[in-house]
Design an enzyme around this catalytic site. Structure first.
Site, PDB file in Angstrom:
ATOM      1  N   ASP A  42      18.205 -31.533  45.902  1.00  0.00           N
ATOM      2  CA  ASP A  42      18.375 -30.329  46.456  1.00  0.00           C
ATOM      3  C   ASP A  42      18.833 -29.509  45.810  1.00  0.00           C
ATOM      4  OD1 ASP A  42      20.986 -29.373  46.968  1.00  0.00           O
ATOM      5  OD2 ASP A  42      22.014 -30.498  48.015  1.00  0.00           O
TER       6      ASP A  42
ATOM      7  N   TYR B 188      23.909 -18.420  48.931  1.00  0.00           N
ATOM      8  CA  TYR B 188      25.536 -18.235  49.004  1.00  0.00           C
ATOM      9  C   TYR B 188      26.100 -18.532  47.515  1.00  0.00           C
ATOM     10  CZ  TYR B 188      26.857 -22.132  51.616  1.00  0.00           C
ATOM     11  OH  TYR B 188      26.664 -23.901  51.993  1.00  0.00           O
ATOM     12  N   LYS B 189      25.156 -18.862  47.358  1.00  0.00           N
ATOM     13  CA  LYS B 189      25.976 -19.225  45.467  1.00  0.00           C
ATOM     14  C   LYS B 189      25.124 -18.375  44.441  1.00  0.00           C
ATOM     15  CE  LYS B 189      26.779 -24.422  46.566  1.00  0.00           C
ATOM     16  NZ  LYS B 189      27.966 -24.539  46.890  1.00  0.00           N
TER      17      LYS B 189
ATOM     18  N   PHE C 168      26.435 -34.883  46.432  1.00  0.00           N
ATOM     19  CA  PHE C 168      26.996 -33.531  46.680  1.00  0.00           C
ATOM     20  C   PHE C 168      27.604 -34.345  48.622  1.00  0.00           C
ATOM     21  CE2 PHE C 168      28.071 -30.221  49.956  1.00  0.00           C
ATOM     22  CZ  PHE C 168      29.422 -29.656  49.007  1.00  0.00           C
TER      23      PHE C 168
ATOM     24  N   ARG D 276      36.699 -25.818  37.500  1.00  0.00           N
ATOM     25  CA  ARG D 276      35.400 -25.446  37.243  1.00  0.00           C
ATOM     26  C   ARG D 276      35.359 -24.572  37.823  1.00  0.00           C
ATOM     27  NH1 ARG D 276      30.758 -27.500  42.501  1.00  0.00           N
ATOM     28  NH2 ARG D 276      32.376 -25.124  43.154  1.00  0.00           N
TER      29      ARG D 276
END
Lengths: 402, 402
Positions: free
Chosen positions: A205, A230-231, A128, A377
């Protein structure tokens, strides 16, 4: 023959959870729960109550009564419910970026101090962006070098690739548990073992796995981990992140951002900095209490459903999306692993026109996101997504591609 | 003769604002608005609405529609309403500690790069603990030394003291605008001038002034500033902090925590880190949107009341507290400046028994806080505190001391 969504929803043991999220009763198709999860409906009221009763009623007394311990208490809850981490090793606060910075600095400084030849951070080219940017900054300021593993953007880092990259010069390996582009689910136990065999520390991560894929940090003796909330943890836009530091390392590591919350006695307000024992030494500033409220509501749901049942539904959802894509989108390539055992909670479909397709879908209230190269996605948040939603969404993709 | 609280409340042009805070209708005496401000009543509903409509309704689209710009847009609002800073120089996010770390690192690295002899950070012994701890950490990791200014804990740093401390070795001066213990209001323009005359940069911590005392950052050509938003800006426990970097310095400074939000193109997700132009390069991770909601409600009130009128009421409140203490607490020493022109928004009363007195007051719903040595700290948040509250509180102190 493709199974119907109605059959799958009827058989889904977690179907009842969908109603507990804001907006699940609308026609919107939400394929982005892996970027920003829907709010748990209870969180809206809980936040209002928090303002009126906890903050407004207890005022400064709230710190003594419960807030001061909340970053580590909530970290423990998260560890037990979703991370496979025993108490005392996780804490909530800051952003993922700040945690990455603090833990990378702590790790490389420790590695170099222990063995000055360890001057490399190993990281992959499809890690990321924030992780890469932070690693680049840390390497530059500590005079270290980055050793890059080139990965296929439809996959991720294999144990063989890692074994080739690590060695006696490796200070730290930085890996994503689930690749943000391809959803490749890394073999965390094996990659951790490979890093350790080379004498290196490893930082995972968990942004794209925590809350959707079971993580067993302690079982694999992971050194360090970070992740956002927050995912799949539905904490809200920019909700505080978390960090994990294995208990065996805590007293040996020091992190660079020495704030009063990481001090051995925050209210001593004494002359010099003495790091707290245990996990608290990795915290820095005043903890973001309000930002933890929504996450608590979601963690309760995750605990009630159970992380293994959530993973089972996640696999069923992504498998159904792949099945529908195979059957109805012949022009599209799967840019995620076909084997669900090595796939996280999303699926990426590749086609040259996907950037334009994404924009068209958004206009019709079908919300995936787009990631280069040509990737649509589809993020499927296990507790809030129905099979019907997947079916309607894939049908909309087919129409937009026509 | 002491004026009555009723007379003062009747004449107070800002009296009407009190009703707009949660809990102002109770008998509780709140003397700690300088540690955690009361919630604005509108914030409770606003948070619920945010969850249901903004987050729950717009979902990931919220980032494109408004959230992405919120850290700098809210920073601009804060600059205009409370900091005397033109747009493009302030941003909201992270904790004060993290901002201190980022801006101290940016400043000392720039100073040393410009002139390698500049190897000292000048800071005072009564600076807020986090500031001192961060400075200690930054000095250690960059091979710099701290030069301490010894201050009277009933006062703060004078221009004469600073002039003696700074010189050609000074990289950075770190000062509090209002001292957390004594409420000493530093002469920001003059101290900034002294630091600049020595060729040093200056970083002001505005935690105990922002929202209560007018700050004129641009007018004094301040280099750097940070502050929290949970004190007089009523953002809630652990609400995000803010940083200010003077426009003339932005492109010359680089900060160490290179996250995707500070990248020139966050969604490029490209291979290497290129800092954004302007203020955004000082941000790091995903901004804490939910944590900014309550602060927005308070900023609206501050703008409506006007920061100069707020300061006038603040002076009247602290002066009244001093007047009552003089008249009714003969055993107590004033550990704050007597001259309101050099006093911030709180008053500290010293007595050997104040630790025990504070505990007794808390049992009676009178909430000051305690700071060594022997200091009962009375924080008077201008928009939410009445003169009647001050009178009842000082009477309770008198009783507890008996």
């Amino acid at each position: 023959m493709v199974t119907t969504a109605a059959q799958l929803d009827a058989a889904d043991p977690l179907a009842r959870f969908r109603d507990r999220f804001v907006g699940a009763d609308t026609d919107l198709v939400y394929f982005d729960g892996n970027s920003l999860g829907r709010p748990v409906a209870a969180a809206a009221d809980r936040l209002g109550e928090f303002v009126r009763q906890d903050w407004g009623g207890r005022l400064i007394r709230g710190w003594d009564e419960s807030w001061m311990e909340l970053p580590t208490r909530l970290g423990d809850d998260l560890g037990r419910i979703a991370l496979g981490a025993a108490a005392g090793q996780s804490a909530v606060g800051d952003s993922t970026t700040v945690w990455l910075y603090k833990l990378m600095r702590a790790a490389v400084d420790h590695a170099v101090r222990t063995d000055p030849r360890r001057t490399e951070i190993v990281i992959d080219t499809d890690n990321f962006p924030t992780d890469r940017y932070v690693a680049e900054g840390v390497a530059a300021e500590r005079g270290l070098t980055l050793r890059w593993i080139e990965v296929d953007t439809s996959a991720g880092v294999t144990a063989a690739q890692l074994a080739e990259a690590v060695g006696e010069r490796t200070a730290l390996v930085v890996l994503n548990h689930v690749a943000y582009r391809s959803a490749w689910l890394a073999d965390l136990p094996e990659l951790t073992r490979v890093a350790h065999a080379a004498g290196a520390l490893v930082l995972w991560d968990l942004c794209h796995s925590a809350g959707a894929v079971p993580v067993a940090l302690d079982e694999s003796d992971v050194d360090l981990a970070v992740g956002c909330t927050y995912k799949y943890l539905n904490g809200g836009p920019g909700s505080p992140a978390f960090g994990y530091v294995n208990a065996r390392l805590q007293d040996e590591l020091t992190q660079p951002i020495q704030g009063w919350m990481g001090h051995a006695d925050p209210f001593l307000m004494g002359p010099g900095y003495t790091p707290a024992p245990g996990m608290r030494r990795f915290t820095s500033g005043t903890p973001p209490i309000l930002g933890m409220v929504a996450m608590q509501s979601m963690l309760e749901l995750v605990e009630e459903a159970g992380i293994d049942a959530i993973r089972a539904k996640s696999v069923a959802l992504t498998s159904y999306a792949v099945e529908l894509a195979d059957a109805t989108l012949p022009e599209v390539t799967l840019a995620s692993p076909r084997d669900p055992a090595i796939r996280g909670g999303h699926v990426t479909l590749r086609h040259d026109r996907m950037r334009e397709v994404t924009a068209r879908l958004w206009e019709r209230d079908v919300i995936p996101d787009y990631r280069d190269p040509g990737g649509l996605r589809i993020g499927l948040s296990p507790l809030s997504t129905s099979f019907d939603e997947v079916e309607r969404g894939i049908a909309a993709v087919a129409e937009a591609l026509r």
